[in-house]
Design a protein around this motif. Structure first.
Motif, PDB file in Angstrom:
ATOM      1  N   PRO A  10       0.836  -1.208   0.000  1.00 33.23           N
ATOM      2  CA  PRO A  10       0.000   0.000   0.000  1.00 33.23           C
ATOM      3  C   PRO A  10       0.870   1.258   0.000  1.00 33.23           C
ATOM      4  O   PRO A  10       2.031   1.218   0.394  1.00 33.23           O
ATOM      5  CB  PRO A  10      -0.788  -0.117   1.301  1.00 33.23           C
ATOM      6  CG  PRO A  10       0.071  -0.940   2.191  1.00 33.23           C
ATOM      7  CD  PRO A  10       0.812  -1.896   1.284  1.00 33.23           C
ATOM      8  N   LYS A  11       0.305   2.332  -0.459  1.00 30.52           N
ATOM      9  CA  LYS A  11       1.009   3.616  -0.461  1.00 30.52           C
ATOM     10  C   LYS A  11       0.725   4.386   0.832  1.00 30.52           C
ATOM     11  O   LYS A  11       1.402   5.332   1.158  1.00 30.52           O
ATOM     12  CB  LYS A  11       0.551   4.474  -1.651  1.00 30.52           C
ATOM     13  CG  LYS A  11       0.747   3.806  -2.991  1.00 30.52           C
ATOM     14  CD  LYS A  11       2.109   4.096  -3.543  1.00 30.52           C
ATOM     15  CE  LYS A  11       2.224   3.698  -4.978  1.00 30.52           C
ATOM     16  NZ  LYS A  11       2.673   2.376  -5.218  1.00 30.52           N
ATOM     17  N   GLU A  25       7.741   5.822  -2.552  1.00 29.37           N
ATOM     18  CA  GLU A  25       8.594   4.825  -3.203  1.00 29.37           C
ATOM     19  C   GLU A  25       9.887   5.426  -3.752  1.00 29.37           C
ATOM     20  O   GLU A  25      10.911   4.765  -3.781  1.00 29.37           O
ATOM     21  CB  GLU A  25       7.827   4.133  -4.330  1.00 29.37           C
ATOM     22  CG  GLU A  25       6.732   3.229  -3.808  1.00 29.37           C
ATOM     23  CD  GLU A  25       6.005   2.526  -4.927  1.00 29.37           C
ATOM     24  OE1 GLU A  25       6.555   1.542  -5.440  1.00 29.37           O
ATOM     25  OE2 GLU A  25       4.902   2.970  -5.271  1.00 29.37           O
ATOM     26  N   ASP A  26       9.841   6.674  -4.214  1.00 26.18           N
ATOM     27  CA  ASP A  26      11.037   7.321  -4.769  1.00 26.18           C
ATOM     28  C   ASP A  26      11.944   7.790  -3.626  1.00 26.18           C
ATOM     29  O   ASP A  26      12.027   8.949  -3.320  1.00 26.18           O
ATOM     30  CB  ASP A  26      10.644   8.500  -5.653  1.00 26.18           C
ATOM     31  CG  ASP A  26       9.959   9.606  -4.876  1.00 26.18           C
ATOM     32  OD1 ASP A  26       9.261   9.297  -3.894  1.00 26.18           O
ATOM     33  OD2 ASP A  26      10.127  10.782  -5.245  1.00 26.18           O
ATOM     34  N   GLY A  27      12.606   6.877  -2.998  1.00 24.21           N
ATOM     35  CA  GLY A  27      13.484   7.207  -1.882  1.00 24.21           C
ATOM     36  C   GLY A  27      13.196   6.343  -0.674  1.00 24.21           C
ATOM     37  O   GLY A  27      13.912   6.388   0.314  1.00 24.21           O
ATOM     38  N   GLY A  28      12.126   5.573  -0.728  1.00 22.50           N
ATOM     39  CA  GLY A  28      11.817   4.633   0.335  1.00 22.50           C
ATOM     40  C   GLY A  28      11.435   5.244   1.663  1.00 22.50           C
ATOM     41  O   GLY A  28      11.509   4.576   2.683  1.00 22.50           O
ATOM     42  N   GLU A  51       4.341  -1.661  12.650  1.00 23.54           N
ATOM     43  CA  GLU A  51       3.740  -2.616  11.718  1.00 23.54           C
ATOM     44  C   GLU A  51       3.536  -1.993  10.341  1.00 23.54           C
ATOM     45  O   GLU A  51       3.728  -2.661   9.326  1.00 23.54           O
ATOM     46  CB  GLU A  51       2.419  -3.133  12.275  1.00 23.54           C
ATOM     47  CG  GLU A  51       2.599  -4.047  13.472  1.00 23.54           C
ATOM     48  CD  GLU A  51       1.297  -4.472  14.118  1.00 23.54           C
ATOM     49  OE1 GLU A  51       0.212  -4.066  13.648  1.00 23.54           O
ATOM     50  OE2 GLU A  51       1.358  -5.207  15.115  1.00 23.54           O
ATOM     51  N   ALA A  52       3.158  -0.716  10.300  1.00 18.00           N
ATOM     52  CA  ALA A  52       2.992  -0.034   9.011  1.00 18.00           C
ATOM     53  C   ALA A  52       4.328   0.036   8.275  1.00 18.00           C
ATOM     54  O   ALA A  52       4.400  -0.215   7.072  1.00 18.00           O
ATOM     55  CB  ALA A  52       2.421   1.367   9.220  1.00 18.00           C
ATOM     56  N   ILE A  53       5.399   0.348   8.992  1.00 13.75           N
ATOM     57  CA  ILE A  53       6.730   0.413   8.382  1.00 13.75           C
ATOM     58  C   ILE A  53       7.132  -0.970   7.866  1.00 13.75           C
ATOM     59  O   ILE A  53       7.674  -1.107   6.769  1.00 13.75           O
ATOM     60  CB  ILE A  53       7.770   0.974   9.382  1.00 13.75           C
ATOM     61  CG1 ILE A  53       7.406   2.419   9.754  1.00 13.75           C
ATOM     62  CG2 ILE A  53       9.181   0.901   8.803  1.00 13.75           C
ATOM     63  CD1 ILE A  53       8.161   2.951  10.958  1.00 13.75           C
TER      64      ILE A  53
END
Length: 146
Positions: A10-11, A25-28, A51-53
């Motif tokens: 998920p974003k 996503e561009d850099g994590g 948990e999200a991380i």
């Protein structure tokens, strides 16, 4: 454990009344925004954040950016967990927005008593924080590919 209904990463993870975590996503980088209604961060909130991380990184460590609110308390259990090996299990580094003197003083005070096993830095702007976090992420990726 957080439930995700998708087979893809998920974003965003939104825990109503607590926080929204956004994965860039561009850099994590995982960006944490505290819910405006949140007055006190409890241990369960910190566990949900970890948990999200984990979900975003699929078990790998990610850099985390934390914006701050004008006023918010954090319980003793949440502070201890946030600075523990277990609490930092999926965190590569943490950048915290401290956009005024009062926040900087509180942040520095917090670090004296609750040091983290991972790098932590305070920044005046989100742009500076993201730049630092992305540089660490790129270094981590290179290290993993060696």
């Amino acid at each position: 454990m957080l439930q995700v209904d998708s087979e893809t990463i998920p974003k965003e993870v939104n825990i109503e009344g607590a926080f929204k975590a956004i994965f860039h996503e561009d850099g994590g980088v995982v960006e944490l925004e505290w819910d405006e209604k949140l007055v006190e961060v409890e241990l369960q909130t910190m566990i949900q954040l970890r948990e999200a991380i984990f979900i975003f990184g699929e078990g790998k460590k990610l850099p985390v950016y934390i914006s701050t609110k004008p006023f918010m308390n954090i319980t003793e259990d949440a502070k201890k967990f946030a600075s523990s090996q277990d609490g930092q299990k999926y965190t590569l580094a943490t950048a915290v927005l401290v956009d005024n003197l009062a926040k900087r003083i509180l942040y520095n005070f917090y670090l004296k008593f609750y040091s983290s096993p991972n790098p932590n830095r305070a920044f005046k702007t989100k742009e500076e924080a993201f730049s630092w976090l992305k540089s660490l992420w790129k270094f981590q990726i290179k290290k993993e590919n060696i």
